[in-house]
Design a protein around this motif. Structure first.
Motif, mmCIF file in Angstrom:
data_model
loop_
_atom_site.group_PDB
_atom_site.id
_atom_site.type_symbol
_atom_site.label_atom_id
_atom_site.label_comp_id
_atom_site.label_asym_id
_atom_site.label_seq_id
_atom_site.Cartn_x
_atom_site.Cartn_y
_atom_site.Cartn_z
ATOM 1 N N PHE A 241 0.762 -1.150 -0.107
ATOM 2 C CA PHE A 241 0.026 0.040 0.075
ATOM 3 C C PHE A 241 0.653 1.119 -0.091
ATOM 4 C CE2 PHE A 241 -3.150 -2.996 1.976
ATOM 5 C CZ PHE A 241 -3.998 -2.978 1.099
ATOM 6 N N ALA A 242 2.045 1.127 0.723
ATOM 7 C CA ALA A 242 3.017 2.236 0.740
ATOM 8 C C ALA A 242 3.412 2.687 -0.591
ATOM 9 C CB ALA A 242 4.066 2.036 1.945
ATOM 10 N N GLY A 243 3.735 1.769 -1.447
ATOM 11 C CA GLY A 243 4.277 2.023 -2.897
ATOM 12 C C GLY A 243 3.132 2.188 -3.703
ATOM 13 N N LEU A 244 1.950 1.964 -3.766
ATOM 14 C CA LEU A 244 0.970 1.987 -4.881
ATOM 15 C C LEU A 244 0.037 3.085 -4.491
ATOM 16 C CD1 LEU A 244 0.074 -1.685 -4.904
ATOM 17 C CD2 LEU A 244 1.356 -0.680 -6.482
ATOM 18 N N THR A 245 0.773 4.374 -4.760
ATOM 19 C CA THR A 245 -0.105 5.681 -4.422
ATOM 20 C C THR A 245 -0.315 6.585 -5.706
ATOM 21 O OG1 THR A 245 1.955 6.665 -3.980
ATOM 22 C CG2 THR A 245 0.821 5.790 -2.220
ATOM 23 N N GLU A 246 0.221 6.092 -6.722
ATOM 24 C CA GLU A 246 0.161 6.687 -8.226
ATOM 25 C C GLU A 246 -0.884 5.980 -9.181
ATOM 26 O OE1 GLU A 246 0.940 9.752 -8.658
ATOM 27 O OE2 GLU A 246 2.016 10.153 -6.464
ATOM 28 N N PRO A 247 -1.636 6.563 -9.960
ATOM 29 C CA PRO A 247 -2.529 5.827 -10.962
ATOM 30 C C PRO A 247 -1.753 4.741 -11.742
ATOM 31 C CG PRO A 247 -3.353 8.177 -10.593
ATOM 32 C CD PRO A 247 -1.952 8.133 -9.752
ATOM 33 N N GLY A 248 -0.617 5.303 -12.298
ATOM 34 C CA GLY A 248 0.151 4.539 -13.303
ATOM 35 C C GLY A 248 0.805 3.152 -12.559
ATOM 36 N N ARG A 249 1.163 3.346 -11.455
ATOM 37 C CA ARG A 249 1.591 2.311 -10.454
ATOM 38 C C ARG A 249 0.614 1.333 -10.070
ATOM 39 N NH1 ARG A 249 6.801 2.687 -8.638
ATOM 40 N NH2 ARG A 249 6.504 1.102 -6.981
ATOM 41 N N VAL A 250 -0.275 1.603 -9.793
ATOM 42 C CA VAL A 250 -1.542 0.804 -9.549
ATOM 43 C C VAL A 250 -2.153 0.105 -10.705
ATOM 44 C CG1 VAL A 250 -4.075 0.646 -8.732
ATOM 45 C CG2 VAL A 250 -2.379 2.368 -7.554
ATOM 46 N N ARG A 251 -2.301 0.862 -11.838
ATOM 47 C CA ARG A 251 -2.759 -0.129 -13.071
ATOM 48 C C ARG A 251 -1.707 -1.199 -13.552
ATOM 49 N NH1 ARG A 251 -6.416 0.194 -16.657
ATOM 50 N NH2 ARG A 251 -7.486 1.926 -15.721
ATOM 51 N N ASP A 252 -0.340 -0.579 -13.402
ATOM 52 C CA ASP A 252 0.624 -1.617 -13.990
ATOM 53 C C ASP A 252 0.511 -2.848 -13.012
ATOM 54 O OD1 ASP A 252 1.351 -0.213 -15.885
ATOM 55 O OD2 ASP A 252 3.215 0.967 -14.857
ATOM 56 N N PHE A 253 0.416 -2.634 -11.470
ATOM 57 C CA PHE A 253 0.458 -3.702 -10.639
ATOM 58 C C PHE A 253 -0.745 -4.730 -10.810
ATOM 59 C CE2 PHE A 253 -1.135 -5.534 -6.497
ATOM 60 C CZ PHE A 253 -0.113 -6.432 -6.319
ATOM 61 N N PHE A 254 -1.837 -4.038 -11.172
ATOM 62 C CA PHE A 254 -2.918 -5.189 -11.476
ATOM 63 C C PHE A 254 -2.969 -5.623 -12.650
ATOM 64 C CE2 PHE A 254 -5.013 -2.912 -7.418
ATOM 65 C CZ PHE A 254 -5.808 -3.737 -7.085
ATOM 66 N N ALA A 255 -2.514 -5.061 -13.651
ATOM 67 C CA ALA A 255 -2.161 -5.610 -14.878
ATOM 68 C C ALA A 255 -1.194 -6.803 -14.795
ATOM 69 C CB ALA A 255 -1.579 -4.793 -15.899
ATOM 70 N N ARG A 256 -0.150 -6.739 -14.121
ATOM 71 C CA ARG A 256 0.862 -7.779 -13.883
ATOM 72 C C ARG A 256 0.396 -8.786 -12.982
ATOM 73 N NH1 ARG A 256 4.392 -8.835 -10.108
ATOM 74 N NH2 ARG A 256 3.913 -6.860 -9.073
ATOM 75 N N ARG A 257 -0.348 -8.562 -11.705
ATOM 76 C CA ARG A 257 -0.545 -9.390 -10.791
ATOM 77 C C ARG A 257 -1.954 -10.006 -10.966
ATOM 78 N NH1 ARG A 257 -0.736 -12.701 -9.317
ATOM 79 N NH2 ARG A 257 -0.005 -14.007 -7.183
ATOM 80 N N PHE A 258 -2.727 -9.068 -11.241
ATOM 81 C CA PHE A 258 -4.247 -9.791 -11.414
ATOM 82 C C PHE A 258 -5.026 -9.285 -12.442
ATOM 83 C CE2 PHE A 258 -3.311 -8.672 -6.758
ATOM 84 C CZ PHE A 258 -3.005 -9.956 -6.171
ATOM 85 N N PRO A 259 -4.399 -9.671 -13.788
ATOM 86 C CA PRO A 259 -5.056 -8.926 -15.004
ATOM 87 C C PRO A 259 -6.208 -8.999 -15.472
ATOM 88 C CG PRO A 259 -3.546 -11.094 -15.486
ATOM 89 C CD PRO A 259 -3.643 -11.020 -14.010
#
Length: 455
Positions: A241-259
Motif C-alpha cells: 500500500f505504501a508504494g501503490l499511491t500513483e494511478p500508473g503504478r496501481v494500474r501496472d500492478f493489477f495488470a501484472r498481478r491480477f490482469p
C-alpha cells in the motif's frame, strides 16, 4: 425479580447476544458509540463488509428463528473459483448439497439482528461511548448526547469488538494476559459491479480467490449480482500500500498481478486510490469474565475476547457460536451467574485460541498453496477419502465450516488423518518405486556371456 443485562456494542455479536438474552427473559439495554445502522447512507468504515455464513453461524441464527428470513439477503457459495494465469479453477467446498457457505453483507445482517432485538423489547442507545467500567457493581459509564450516564446491570456483556473498551477497563488493576498481534498486511474493499447488461460479470455462486505471494484478492458475491473484492497487500514495500499511491503504478500492478481484474473492475485504479487500507489483528486475552460476591458479572464475547484474522471465514461464525454457547451456559446455571460465565469461558477459550492458529495458517494457504499442484492433489485425495468414508474421514475445512465440532477437536482429528495420509502416501511411493524398478529389470532381462537374452 428480573435480572437486567447491559450489552456494550450493537454489532453482530452484540445484537445477537441481546436477542438471546431477551429470549431468556432479561430486560436488555444496548450501548453503541456509533449511530443507528438503519439510518440512510450508513456504512461501516474500516471493516470487511462481506461475510461468509457457515454452519456455526447458521445454527445460532436458526435457534433464534431468523435464518429463513435472511435467505433473500444471502448468496450461496458452493466452492472457490481460483483465478490463475492459465485460467480459472473451481474447487468445491464439500460433497454434500448443504456443504456450502452463504455470502451476506455485514450491514444487512446487522440491521436484521437489531430489528429482531427491538422486536423482542431490547432498548438501543445510539451515540454512547464507554468511558469507565466498574467491576464491583457492575456498571458502565458512557458519554451520550446528554452527557455522561451510569448504567448498572446484573450482567454486562462486552461485545464491542477487537479494540474493546470494556476489555480495557475490565483489565485495570488485575493480572490479565493480553496478546494483540497485527498482520504486516492490510486490506481494501473494492466493488466488482454488474455488467452493462445488468448481469454478473463472473460466476456468482462461488468465492473468488486471486492467490499470490505479493498480493491476495478474495471476492464475495452479493444478492444484486455484484461482488465485493477484498484486496490484501503488505503495508510496506514497492508493491504494498505504501508504494501503490500513483494511478500508473496501481494500474501496472493489477495488470501484472491480477490482469482479469482490469476487466472485472473497470475503475479499479480509482477505487483502490479512494480507500484507506485497514488493519488485521489477532487478539487473545484472559480472563474473559469477572464476577461479584453478589452473583453479578461482566463477560467478553466475540472479537472483544478473541479477534482472529479473516482467512478462515470464521470470525462472525465463532462470535455467533459464542452467543449460542453463552445462552446454553445461562440455561444450565439459571441461578448462578458466576458459574455460568466460568463455564462459558472454559467451553470457548481453548477452541478460539486454536481458531487463531488456523486463521493465520489459512492465510498462507490462500496466498501461496492454491497454486501448488502437489497441494491441490492432496486436497483431492482428502475429498476422495471423505467420499469413500464420509463418517470416518472428514477434511479439516469441512469440520470447521460445515460442522459444529469444536475447533480444537477438529484440528486434533485432522492431524491424526494427516499422519495416516502421509504414511499411506509414503508407502504408495515406496511400492510404486519398487514396482517400477522390477518392471525395468524384467524388460531388460539378463543376457548370457554370448549376448543372448535369458528370460
Amino acid at each position: 425479580m428480573s435480572r437486567h443485562a447491559l450489552v456494550v456494542g450493537s454489532g453482530l455479536a452484540g445484537s445477537l447476544t441481546a436477542v438471546y438474552l431477551a429470549r431468556r427473559g432479561y430486560p436488555v439495554r444496548v450501548l453503541e458509540r456509533r449511530g443507528d445502522p438503519r439510518a440512510p447512507g450508513v456504512r461501516e468504515e474500516g471493516r470487511s463488509i462481506n461475510l461468509g455464513l457457515s454452519q456455526r453461524g447458521i445454527v445460532a441464527l436458526r435457534e433464534i428463528g431468523l435464518l429463513e428470513g435472511l435467505a433473500p439477503l444471502t448468496v450461496p457459495m458452493r466452492g472457490r473459483v481460483v483465478h490463475l494465469p492459465d485460467g480459472l479453477r473451481f474447487q468445491p467446498y464439500g460433497l454434500a448439497e448443504d456443504q456450502i457457505l452463504h455470502s451476506v453483507l455485514r450491514h444487512d445482517l446487522n440491521v436484521a439482528l437489531v430489528d429482531e432485538a427491538e422486536r423482542r423489547g431490547v432498548e438501543f442507545l445510539w451515540g454512547h461511548r464507554v468511558t469507565a467500567v466498574d467491576r464491583a457493581k457492575p456498571a458502565v459509564t458512557a458519554l451520550g448526547p446528554d452527557g455522561e450516564e451510569v448504567h448498572t446491570a446484573d450482567l454486562v456483556v462486552g461485545a464491542d469488538g477487537a479494540f474493546s473498551a470494556v476489555r480495557g477497563h475490565l483489565g485495570r488493576g488485575r493480572r490479565v494476559d493480553l496478546h494483540q498481534e497485527f498482520l504486516e498486511w492490510g486490506y481494501k474493499e473494492l466493488l466488482i459491479p454488474v455488467g452493462d447488461d445488468g448481469r454478473p460479470r463472473t460466476e456468482l455462486r462461488a468465492l473468488h480467490v486471486w492467490p499470490g505471494d505479493d498480493g491476495l484478492i478474495v471476492a464475495h458475491p452479493n444478492a444484486d449480482g455484484s461482488l465485493t473484492a477484498t484486496v490484501f497487500l503488505p503495508f510496506d514495500g514497492e508493491h504494498g500500500f505504501a508504494g501503490l499511491t500513483e494511478p500508473g503504478r496501481v494500474r501496472d500492478f493489477f495488470a501484472r498481478r491480477f490482469p482479469d481484474t482490469l476487466t472485472l473492475i473497470p475503475d479499479v485504479v480509482e477505487q483502490f486510490l479512494d480507500h484507506e487500507p485497514a488493519s488485521l489483528v489477532t487478539v487473545r486475552t484472559s480472563p474473559w469474565h469477572s464476577t461479584t460476591d453478589e452473583g453479578r458479572g461482566i463477560v467478553l464475547i466475540g472479537d472483544a475476547a478473541h479477534a482472529v484474522y479473516p482467512f478462515f471465514g470464521q470470525g462472525m461464525n465463532a462470535a455467533f457460536e459464542d452467543c449460542s454457547t453463552l445462552d446454553r451456559c445461562l440455561a444450565a446455571h439459571p441461578h448462578d451467574l458466576p458459574r455460568a460465565l466460568a463455564a462459558f469461558e472454559a467451553a470457548r477459550k481453548p477452541h478460539t485460541d486454536v481458531l487463531a492458529e488456523l486463521s493465520e495458517r489459512n492465510f498462507v494457504e490462500l496466498r501461496d498453496k492454491l497454486r501448488s499442484p502437489l497441494f491441490l492433489v492432496r486436497k483431492k485425495v482428502d475429498l476422495a477419502l471423505h467420499r469413500l468414508f464420509p463418517r470416518k474421514w472428514v477434511p479439516l475445512y469441512t469440520l470447521i465450516a460445515h460442522t459444529t465440532v469444536p475447533y480444537g477437536d477438529a484440528l486434533a482429528r485432522a492431524r491424526r488423518q494427516d499422519r495416516l495420509l502421509d504414511t499411506a502416501l509414503a508407502a504408495t511411493a515406496t511400492l510404486a518405486g519398487a514396482t517400477l524398478a522390477g518392471l525395468v529389470v524384467r524388460s531388460r532381462g539378463t543376457r548370457s556371456p554370448g549376448g543372448r537374452k535369458v528370460t
